[in-house]
Design an enzyme around this catalytic site. Sequence first.
Site, short mmCIF file in Angstrom:
data_model
loop_
_atom_site.label_atom_id
_atom_site.label_comp_id
_atom_site.label_asym_id
_atom_site.label_seq_id
_atom_site.Cartn_x
_atom_site.Cartn_y
_atom_site.Cartn_z
CG HIS A 259 -8.53 1.66 2.56
ND1 HIS A 259 -8.89 1.91 1.25
CD2 HIS A 259 -7.74 0.55 2.54
CE1 HIS A 259 -8.34 0.99 0.47
NE2 HIS A 259 -7.64 0.16 1.22
CB CYS B 141 -12.75 6.53 -0.04
SG CYS B 141 -11.80 5.81 -1.39
#
Length: 385
Positions: A189, A245
Site C-alpha cells: 500500500h 498507489c
Amino acid sequence: MEMTGKRMRCSRCGAQLMVPPNTYTFQCPTCLTVIRVQPNNPLGQVHDSIRQTASRMKDLLYTVSSNTNTSVFSGNGYPYSWASGNSHHSQSVAPSLPFSAHGRKRAVLCGVSYYGQKYRLKGTVNDVKCMRYFLIQHLGFPSDSILVLTEEESDPCLIPTKHNIRMALHWLVQGCQSGDSLVFHYSGHGSQRLDFNMDEVDWYDEMLWPVDHQTAGKISDDDINATIVRPLPQGTKLHAIIDACHSGTILDLPFVCRMNREGYYHWKDHGIQSPIYKGTNGGLAVSISACDDHQVSVDTTALSGDTATGAMTYSFIQAVQNEPGLSYGRLLNVMSKTIHDAKKRQLLNGSIASLAKKLLFSKSSQEPQLSSSQKFDIYSTPFTL
C-alpha cells in the site's frame, strides 16, 4: 469589486485553465492532474522566506553534526544522512546491519500483505517471488545478493516492519561503488500526506506502508530519498520498481517524465521547487512506479489467470522479459498497454458475481510513471539493470 481568476496551463496536458481566486491546489478537468497554484500575493513572499530559513537551518544542523561527530536526527528518529551531494556534508555512521553486503548487483524486494487487516493484499508475495526469479534467471543477480522481506519469512529481521525495511535499504546502498547496480522493489500500500517541509510541487508527500504502520508509522519519500538516493556515488545505478498507489514520485527525484499533447514523454524539473537537494552524489537513480501521485494501482488476477499479482509488477516483468534491450520509453508504453488491455479482458470475462470487482478495476486510474535524478533520452536509452 469582482475578483477574477488566474489563467494558467496544466503542467501535464497543457490545457488552458481558469483557476478561481484564493485557490492553492486545483485539479485539471482534462487529465485530473492536481496542480499547485503559486499565490500571487504577499503570502508568497513569506512562503519563500520560510523555505530559505528552513534551508539555512538544515545547513547549520549538518555543520554542527560534522563538527561534533554526533548524528542530527529528524523528527522520526532517522539520521539526516547524505542530505546533500556536496562532499563537505559528512555522512552519518550507518546502523549495525544484520545482513552482509554481497555482490556488484544486489536487490531489496519487499512485499507487504497486511495479514489480518481489512485492506489485505493478495498479490504482494507473488510479486516478490516473481521479481526474485526474474532478477536471478534473466538479469544475472546472485541469489545471495537479494534480500526478501515478506510476512511469510521465518526470520524476524525479514518481516517488512518499518525498522526492518529501513535497515534493508541501508544494506542496499552500504559500501556501493562505481559499477554497482542496485534494485529496490516494493509491492504494498501507498498513500499521501500534506507536505510540511515545502519540497513538493503538489504539496503532498508520498508514503509507503510497512506492516506495522499503525503503530510505527509510514515511510515517507523524504526518508527514502535520504537513504538510497543521495548517497549514490559516481558510476552507481539504482532502479526502484514501486507497485503501490500514489507512488509516482516516491523517491522524490528531481526529474519527472510527463506526456505532452502530442503523446511523447518529456522531462519536467521538480527539483527547482525544493529547497532541499534531492539528487545523488554523482550516481544515477531511476524510479519506475505503478501510477501517478494522485492515482491508484491494483492487485488483480486479470493478468495471470487465477494468481493475484500487482498489475505494475506483472507488466514490468513481461515487458523486459519479452523484449530485451527495449528503451525506457518503450517500457512505459508496453506496461501501460498491458494494463489497459487487462482492464478490457476483465470486463469481458468472468461471472456476474465478480462484476463489481471488475468494474472497480476497469475504472481505476493507473499510468506507469518514470522519474530520474538525471535527464536522458528515454526513447534511445536501453533499459538495463
